[in-house]
Design a protein around this motif. Structure first.
Motif, mmCIF file in Angstrom:
data_model
loop_
_atom_site.group_PDB
_atom_site.id
_atom_site.type_symbol
_atom_site.label_atom_id
_atom_site.label_comp_id
_atom_site.label_asym_id
_atom_site.label_seq_id
_atom_site.Cartn_x
_atom_site.Cartn_y
_atom_site.Cartn_z
ATOM 1 N N GLU A 1 9.650 -11.435 10.144
ATOM 2 C CA GLU A 1 10.537 -10.511 9.424
ATOM 3 C C GLU A 1 9.810 -9.869 8.245
ATOM 4 O OE1 GLU A 1 14.421 -11.950 8.355
ATOM 5 O OE2 GLU A 1 14.627 -13.011 10.258
ATOM 6 N N ARG A 2 8.957 -10.643 7.598
ATOM 7 C CA ARG A 2 8.160 -10.106 6.481
ATOM 8 C C ARG A 2 7.216 -9.009 6.971
ATOM 9 N NH1 ARG A 2 7.286 -13.255 1.635
ATOM 10 N NH2 ARG A 2 5.130 -12.562 1.608
ATOM 11 N N LYS A 3 6.583 -9.273 8.114
ATOM 12 C CA LYS A 3 5.667 -8.282 8.690
ATOM 13 C C LYS A 3 6.405 -6.994 9.048
ATOM 14 C CE LYS A 3 2.208 -11.428 10.621
ATOM 15 N NZ LYS A 3 1.632 -11.983 11.865
ATOM 16 N N LEU A 4 7.589 -7.160 9.629
ATOM 17 C CA LEU A 4 8.397 -5.987 9.988
ATOM 18 C C LEU A 4 8.817 -5.200 8.752
ATOM 19 C CD1 LEU A 4 10.664 -7.419 12.836
ATOM 20 C CD2 LEU A 4 8.977 -5.601 13.067
ATOM 21 N N LYS A 5 9.161 -5.935 7.695
ATOM 22 C CA LYS A 5 9.571 -5.285 6.449
ATOM 23 C C LYS A 5 8.406 -4.519 5.825
ATOM 24 C CE LYS A 5 12.519 -4.278 3.256
ATOM 25 N NZ LYS A 5 13.639 -3.360 3.551
ATOM 26 N N ILE A 6 7.217 -5.107 5.856
ATOM 27 C CA ILE A 6 6.026 -4.424 5.324
ATOM 28 C C ILE A 6 5.754 -3.151 6.120
ATOM 29 C CG2 ILE A 6 3.513 -4.599 5.044
ATOM 30 C CD1 ILE A 6 3.991 -7.627 4.441
ATOM 31 N N LYS A 7 5.871 -3.252 7.444
ATOM 32 C CA LYS A 7 5.674 -2.085 8.309
ATOM 33 C C LYS A 7 6.701 -1.003 7.994
ATOM 34 C CE LYS A 7 3.593 -0.067 11.762
ATOM 35 N NZ LYS A 7 2.212 0.406 11.604
ATOM 36 N N GLU A 8 7.928 -1.415 7.791
ATOM 37 C CA GLU A 8 9.007 -0.479 7.445
ATOM 38 C C GLU A 8 8.709 0.225 6.116
ATOM 39 O OE1 GLU A 8 13.474 -0.982 5.803
ATOM 40 O OE2 GLU A 8 13.032 -2.186 7.591
ATOM 41 N N LEU A 9 8.241 -0.550 5.143
ATOM 42 C CA LEU A 9 7.902 0.018 3.833
ATOM 43 C C LEU A 9 6.708 0.968 3.923
ATOM 44 C CD1 LEU A 9 8.347 -3.227 1.710
ATOM 45 C CD2 LEU A 9 9.773 -1.176 1.542
ATOM 46 N N GLN A 10 5.761 0.643 4.798
ATOM 47 C CA GLN A 10 4.609 1.525 5.007
ATOM 48 C C GLN A 10 5.047 2.872 5.577
ATOM 49 O OE1 GLN A 10 2.020 -1.504 7.175
ATOM 50 N NE2 GLN A 10 0.467 -0.171 6.286
ATOM 51 N N ILE A 11 5.906 2.823 6.580
ATOM 52 C CA ILE A 11 6.401 4.059 7.207
ATOM 53 C C ILE A 11 7.213 4.870 6.207
ATOM 54 C CG2 ILE A 11 7.950 4.972 8.991
ATOM 55 C CD1 ILE A 11 7.060 2.523 10.717
ATOM 56 N N GLU A 12 8.039 4.175 5.446
ATOM 57 C CA GLU A 12 8.856 4.836 4.417
ATOM 58 C C GLU A 12 7.969 5.543 3.393
ATOM 59 O OE1 GLU A 12 11.551 3.151 0.882
ATOM 60 O OE2 GLU A 12 12.158 2.419 2.858
ATOM 61 N N ASN A 13 6.879 4.886 3.011
ATOM 62 C CA ASN A 13 5.953 5.474 2.043
ATOM 63 C C ASN A 13 5.201 6.661 2.637
ATOM 64 O OD1 ASN A 13 2.859 5.221 0.772
ATOM 65 N ND2 ASN A 13 4.518 5.095 -0.707
ATOM 66 N N GLU A 14 4.835 6.542 3.902
ATOM 67 C CA GLU A 14 4.112 7.629 4.564
ATOM 68 C C GLU A 14 4.984 8.864 4.727
ATOM 69 O OE1 GLU A 14 2.148 8.359 8.896
ATOM 70 O OE2 GLU A 14 1.682 6.444 7.945
ATOM 71 N N LYS A 15 6.288 8.640 4.922
ATOM 72 C CA LYS A 15 7.218 9.750 5.150
ATOM 73 C C LYS A 15 7.933 10.191 3.873
ATOM 74 C CE LYS A 15 6.745 9.515 9.700
ATOM 75 N NZ LYS A 15 6.157 10.579 10.492
ATOM 76 N N LYS A 16 7.405 9.825 2.724
ATOM 77 C CA LYS A 16 8.086 10.175 1.471
ATOM 78 C C LYS A 16 8.196 11.694 1.324
ATOM 79 C CE LYS A 16 3.748 9.410 -0.943
ATOM 80 N NZ LYS A 16 3.039 8.382 -1.673
ATOM 81 N N PRO A 17 9.267 12.166 0.683
ATOM 82 C CA PRO A 17 9.444 13.614 0.516
ATOM 83 C C PRO A 17 8.261 14.240 -0.222
ATOM 84 C CG PRO A 17 11.449 12.440 -0.077
ATOM 85 C CD PRO A 17 10.384 11.407 0.131
ATOM 86 N N LEU A 18 7.807 15.367 0.285
ATOM 87 C CA LEU A 18 6.691 16.131 -0.281
ATOM 88 C C LEU A 18 5.377 15.360 -0.254
ATOM 89 C CD1 LEU A 18 8.576 17.652 -3.343
ATOM 90 C CD2 LEU A 18 8.379 18.582 -1.053
#
Length: 201
Positions: A159-176
């Motif tokens: 679950e930790r690994k999945l959360k880190i992956k989710e946070l990575q994607i969220e950071n990559e797709k940040k607005p602007l």
């Protein structure tokens, strides 16, 4: 959002529906009620043009122009207020850019691999450190350290690994934000939207 930049104000009414066919298929396409014209490209290759039966027009022109204007503003803001002050522009060549992407040729360190990014052409290190991650995705380790309080609440390793992956994607797709799409050792740009990028795997 990428497709929005390009297609919101596209006049699809005047677009052509073209298919490539061999000589036998070309003959059959002539019988189609939508057939408009054909053009011989090679001994056994024809481009067949059909009349459009329908097209989409779902976005009002004001919205389309607003999207384009906004995207161009932020694109220019990134280039002139971030990229230009940060790197040695004598070693970077802007090959081609569109509303939402750019292709750059970077004369980096020939002793390093081509995936070195801007690391060898940084001119203002302090500016780089202050602003780089406002635009570019943060490395996994930085995201992990910044999100440690959230990750501490998750007990399961998977679950930790999945959360880190989710946070990575969220950071990559940040607005602007900006993200690397492809890197290669050679690029040839013959015309707008007509380029070849060599990628070693």
């Amino acid at each position: 959002m990428n497709s929005s930049y390009g297609s919101d104000d596209m006049n699809q009414e005047h677009f052509s529906d073209i298919k490539l066919c061999d000589i036998h298929e070309t003959f059959r396409k002539h019988l189609n009620s939508r057939f408009k014209s054909d053009r011989k490209l090679a001994d056994n290759l024809y481009a067949i043009e059909f009349e459009q039966q329908k097209f989409n027009c779902e976005t009002c022109i004001q919205v389309a122009f607003a999207v384009h204007d906004c995207s161009k503003y932020w694109f220019m803001n990134f280039y002139y207020n971030f990229l230009t002050p940060m790197i040695d522009m004598n070693r970077v060549h802007l090959i081609y850019c569109d509303t939402y992407f750019m292709m750059l040729a970077v004369a980096g360190d020939p002793k390093k691999k081509y995936k070195q990014g801007f690391s060898t052409v940084i001119e203002d290190k302090e500016f780089y450190d202050q602003n780089f991650y406002k635009f570019f995705p943060k490395p996994k380790q930085v995201i992990t350290n910044e999100s440690q309080s959230i990750l501490d609440k998750i007990e399961q390793l998977e679950e930790r690994k999945l959360k880190i992956k989710e946070l990575q994607i969220e950071n990559e797709k940040k607005p602007l934000g900006v993200a690397y799409e492809h890197c290669g050792s050679t690029i040839i740009a013959l015309a707008p939207k007509n380029y070849w990028l060599r990628q070693e795997f």
